[in-house]
Write a protein that holds these residues in place. Structure first.
Motif, PDB file in Angstrom:
ATOM      1  N   PHE A 154      -2.666  21.453   2.683  1.00 43.64           N
ATOM      2  CA  PHE A 154      -1.353  21.740   2.107  1.00 43.64           C
ATOM      3  C   PHE A 154      -0.764  20.464   1.526  1.00 43.64           C
ATOM      4  N   ASP A 155      -0.354  20.547   0.276  1.00 45.01           N
ATOM      5  CA  ASP A 155       0.263  19.429  -0.419  1.00 45.01           C
ATOM      6  C   ASP A 155       1.548  19.000   0.290  1.00 45.01           C
ATOM      7  N   THR A 156       1.907  17.720   0.129  1.00 45.54           N
ATOM      8  CA  THR A 156       3.106  17.190   0.784  1.00 45.54           C
ATOM      9  C   THR A 156       4.382  17.894   0.327  1.00 45.54           C
ATOM     10  N   ARG A 157       4.360  18.524  -0.847  1.00 48.54           N
ATOM     11  CA  ARG A 157       5.577  19.155  -1.380  1.00 48.54           C
ATOM     12  C   ARG A 157       5.664  20.648  -1.088  1.00 48.54           C
ATOM     13  N   ILE A 158       4.683  21.195  -0.368  1.00 49.52           N
ATOM     14  CA  ILE A 158       4.712  22.613  -0.043  1.00 49.52           C
ATOM     15  C   ILE A 158       5.756  22.867   1.047  1.00 49.52           C
ATOM     16  N   PRO A 159       6.722  23.755   0.823  1.00 55.98           N
ATOM     17  CA  PRO A 159       7.670  24.099   1.903  1.00 55.98           C
ATOM     18  C   PRO A 159       6.926  24.647   3.119  1.00 55.98           C
ATOM     19  N   ILE A 160       7.353  24.246   4.277  1.00 43.69           N
ATOM     20  CA  ILE A 160       6.616  24.562   5.490  1.00 43.69           C
ATOM     21  C   ILE A 160       6.585  26.056   5.771  1.00 43.69           C
TER      22      ILE A 160
ATOM     23  N   ALA B 159       0.831  -1.206   0.000  1.00 39.61           N
ATOM     24  CA  ALA B 159       0.000   0.000   0.000  1.00 39.61           C
ATOM     25  C   ALA B 159       0.866   1.258   0.000  1.00 39.61           C
ATOM     26  N   THR B 160       1.966   1.231   0.751  1.00 39.51           N
ATOM     27  CA  THR B 160       2.854   2.398   0.793  1.00 39.51           C
ATOM     28  C   THR B 160       3.518   2.635  -0.558  1.00 39.51           C
ATOM     29  N   SER B 161       3.908   1.571  -1.244  1.00 42.52           N
ATOM     30  CA  SER B 161       4.580   1.715  -2.544  1.00 42.52           C
ATOM     31  C   SER B 161       3.691   2.358  -3.588  1.00 42.52           C
ATOM     32  N   GLU B 162       2.367   2.309  -3.375  1.00 44.83           N
ATOM     33  CA  GLU B 162       1.433   2.883  -4.346  1.00 44.83           C
ATOM     34  C   GLU B 162       1.064   4.326  -4.015  1.00 44.83           C
ATOM     35  N   HIS B 163       1.747   4.922  -3.059  1.00 46.07           N
ATOM     36  CA  HIS B 163       1.484   6.324  -2.706  1.00 46.07           C
ATOM     37  C   HIS B 163       1.734   7.205  -3.934  1.00 46.07           C
ATOM     38  N   PRO B 164       0.802   8.096  -4.292  1.00 43.82           N
ATOM     39  CA  PRO B 164       0.964   8.923  -5.502  1.00 43.82           C
ATOM     40  C   PRO B 164       2.242   9.750  -5.517  1.00 43.82           C
ATOM     41  N   LEU B 165       2.783  10.079  -4.331  1.00 40.97           N
ATOM     42  CA  LEU B 165       3.982  10.900  -4.259  1.00 40.97           C
ATOM     43  C   LEU B 165       5.145  10.278  -5.021  1.00 40.97           C
ATOM     44  N   PHE B 166       5.232   8.939  -5.027  1.00 50.30           N
ATOM     45  CA  PHE B 166       6.364   8.274  -5.662  1.00 50.30           C
ATOM     46  C   PHE B 166       6.280   8.271  -7.186  1.00 50.30           C
ATOM     47  N   TRP B 167       5.117   8.546  -7.734  1.00 46.19           N
ATOM     48  CA  TRP B 167       4.924   8.372  -9.172  1.00 46.19           C
ATOM     49  C   TRP B 167       4.755   9.689  -9.920  1.00 46.19           C
ATOM     50  N   ARG B 168       4.980  10.814  -9.232  1.00 48.75           N
ATOM     51  CA  ARG B 168       4.882  12.113  -9.908  1.00 48.75           C
ATOM     52  C   ARG B 168       5.982  12.271 -10.950  1.00 48.75           C
ATOM     53  N   ARG B 169       7.174  11.778 -10.630  1.00 49.88           N
ATOM     54  CA  ARG B 169       8.314  11.837 -11.551  1.00 49.88           C
ATOM     55  C   ARG B 169       8.892  10.437 -11.673  1.00 49.88           C
TER      56      ARG B 169
ATOM     57  N   TYR C  13     -19.161  27.375   2.624  1.00 50.93           N
ATOM     58  CA  TYR C  13     -18.010  26.492   2.796  1.00 50.93           C
ATOM     59  C   TYR C  13     -17.113  26.550   1.571  1.00 50.93           C
ATOM     60  N   LEU C  14     -15.823  26.810   1.807  1.00 54.12           N
ATOM     61  CA  LEU C  14     -14.827  26.857   0.741  1.00 54.12           C
ATOM     62  C   LEU C  14     -13.647  25.981   1.157  1.00 54.12           C
ATOM     63  N   ALA C  15     -13.321  24.982   0.330  1.00 52.00           N
ATOM     64  CA  ALA C  15     -12.180  24.090   0.588  1.00 52.00           C
ATOM     65  C   ALA C  15     -11.123  24.318  -0.479  1.00 52.00           C
ATOM     66  N   LEU C  16      -9.895  24.541  -0.049  1.00 54.27           N
ATOM     67  CA  LEU C  16      -8.792  24.839  -0.961  1.00 54.27           C
ATOM     68  C   LEU C  16      -7.654  23.848  -0.752  1.00 54.27           C
ATOM     69  N   HIS C  17      -7.137  23.307  -1.858  1.00 57.38           N
ATOM     70  CA  HIS C  17      -5.953  22.457  -1.808  1.00 57.38           C
ATOM     71  C   HIS C  17      -4.784  23.265  -2.344  1.00 57.38           C
ATOM     72  N   VAL C  18      -3.818  23.537  -1.477  1.00 54.78           N
ATOM     73  CA  VAL C  18      -2.645  24.324  -1.860  1.00 54.78           C
ATOM     74  C   VAL C  18      -1.594  23.357  -2.383  1.00 54.78           C
ATOM     75  N   SER C  19      -1.364  23.392  -3.685  1.00 57.29           N
ATOM     76  CA  SER C  19      -0.468  22.428  -4.326  1.00 57.29           C
ATOM     77  C   SER C  19       0.903  23.036  -4.557  1.00 57.29           C
ATOM     78  N   ALA C  20       1.872  22.158  -4.856  1.00 60.26           N
ATOM     79  CA  ALA C  20       3.249  22.607  -5.051  1.00 60.26           C
ATOM     80  C   ALA C  20       3.388  23.517  -6.262  1.00 60.26           C
ATOM     81  N   GLU C  21       2.491  23.390  -7.229  1.00 60.67           N
ATOM     82  CA  GLU C  21       2.609  24.216  -8.423  1.00 60.67           C
ATOM     83  C   GLU C  21       2.354  25.692  -8.139  1.00 60.67           C
ATOM     84  N   THR C  22       1.773  26.001  -6.985  1.00 53.84           N
ATOM     85  CA  THR C  22       1.481  27.394  -6.642  1.00 53.84           C
ATOM     86  C   THR C  22       2.437  27.953  -5.598  1.00 53.84           C
TER      87      THR C  22
END
Length: 419
Positions: free
Chosen positions: A262-268, A49-59, A223-232
């Motif tokens: 906050f996306d996993t790739r967003i600098p803290i 299940a961990t190996s299928e995490h989307p983070l590993f397959w972006r690049r 209600y407003l939900a926002l996903h802050v991604s690394a592209e921004t």
């Protein structure tokens, strides 16, 4: 020679690898090569299940140099929906390797086309529904689980054919790529006067859209939900919406509540810049693999009146982190309803949170997960009251000793009535 009476040190109790929480495994898997990661996936269901995490397959890097690389052509079918970038290296002098590389490109091309075809089919569906003689219009559309890029055409089809009835829309899709323009979102808001609930990528939403809702007194919008991604992230060098804007919005729309992920790739360092003090923050999901003590403390001090739900995916353990959770319990304990902490916490910190946050279990359930005494299985029990949970945690600590230093502690409320 040692005598039989000599004492022998007992081996330290070891917690099996399978009980490592997913955030720790993700950090480990990040350092593995593609081939080693696939091999590790065959170890146990948890590692698979961990190996299928989307983070590993972006690049992904595909290298075809000998016959042992042929297996790489099987990956697009399983993980292609997560691909964000592909790098390809081929031995041009080997005809077999050239054929494998071409096969991979064909698979990638078919995958991209199928996603576009699915989106086109949705557009046709929305248009046909709008043309029906007894058409009453869609009220709720949830595309959050769609593993495809959502573009302007699909949103415009919804706005034009179902704008007068649409109340809830989620386009915070699994592809996590913002392909809906800010202008399209403005048209959506203008065409949907009854819209109450909107979930989307932060890059698609603008200050102009926020002020439009406030100045037109859209009291139904709540209600407003926002996903802050690394592209921004480059746009977050300065506050996305300045404090003066949030202050005006909060005054004109007191019913509005905001959820931020906050996306996993967003600098803290961008977290506190984004979360301005007047933001009516109700839900916060910090899916970042880093030290979060300062951010948790900031959230506790700043949003003590509005914060209801908080999810911490992972954080490095420290005395500062434990103190931050103590501050959270003091400042937000009276209204905090959901707390998800996916990292080990000392027993006293857990008990302090339970004591100071009485609304964590008004309804629903709480789940305490910990390894059983035999170390070969994991026990999961559902508790329906705060007293039951505290008693079970104390019993687990007494029975299992160090094992009760929980590998994965999740305190969560299951909401059945949420729109």
């Amino acid at each position: 020679m040692a005598s039989a009476n000599d004492s022998v040190a007992e081996p330290a109790e070891v917690i099996p690898w399978r009980y490592l929480p997913e955030p720790c495994l993700v950090r480990i898997f990040e350092h593995l090569s593609l081939r080693d990661r696939i091999r590790a996936a065959g170890t146990c269901p948890e590692w698979l299940a961990t190996s299928e995490h989307p983070l590993f397959w972006r690049r992904c890097f595909f290298k075809f140099v000998d016959e042992s690389d042929a297996w790489l052509c099987t990956l697009p079918e399983r993980y292609g929906r997560h691909f964000g970038g592909v790098q390809l290296a081929v031995d041009q002098g080997n005809q077999r390797m050239r054929q494998l590389a071409l096969s991979l490109l064909d698979l990638l091309g078919q995958f991209a086309v199928s996603g576009k075809e699915f989106e086109d089919a949705l557009v046709r569906l929305f248009n046909k529904l709008a043309e029906l003689p007894d058409h009453v219009g869609l009220r709720r559309v949830d595309l959050s689980g769609a593993e495809l890029g959502i573009r302007d055409g699909l949103v415009l089809a919804l706005a034009s054919g179902h704008g007068r009835t649409l109340q809830c829309l989620s386009i915070m899709n699994g592809a996590l790529v913002a392909q809906v323009s800010k202008e399209t979102v403005m048209q959506l808001l203008d065409s949907c006067p009854r819209l109450e609930w909107l979930e989307l990528m932060n890059a698609s939403f603008s200050e102009r859209a926020m002020l439009y809702l406030a100045e037109h007194r859209r009291h139904s919008f709540r209600y407003l939900a926002l996903h802050v991604s690394a592209e921004t992230k480059q746009r977050l060098e300065h506050p996305w919406l300045p404090e003066v804007t949030w202050s005006r919005v909060s005054a004109l729309m007191p019913q509005l509540r905001v959820s931020v992920t906050f996306d996993t790739r967003i600098p803290i360092r961008y977290v506190c810049r984004f979360l301005q003090p007047s933001l009516p923050l109700e839900e916060l999901y910090l899916k970042t693999h880093t030290h979060l003590a300062n951010e948790i403390s900031y959230v506790a001090r700043t949003f003590s009146r509005t914060l209801r739900r908080l999810c911490i995916l992972a954080s490095e353990q420290s005395a500062d982190l434990y103190a931050a959770f103590g501050l959270l319990a003091e400042k937000c304990g009276q209204q905090l309803e959901v707390l998800q902490v996916h990292c080990p916490l000392p027993r006293e910190v857990v008990h302090h949170l339970l004591d100071r946050c009485p609304r964590l279990l008004p309804i629903g359930r709480s789940v305490l997960r910990y390894p059983t005494a035999d170390q070969d299985s994991q026990e999961e029990i559902v508790y329906h009251s705060l007293g039951e949970l505290q008693a079970a945690a104390a019993a687990a600590a007494a029975a299992a000793g160090p094992v009760a230093e929980l590998n994965d502690y999740i305190l969560d409320q299951v909401e059945s009535s949420r729109s």
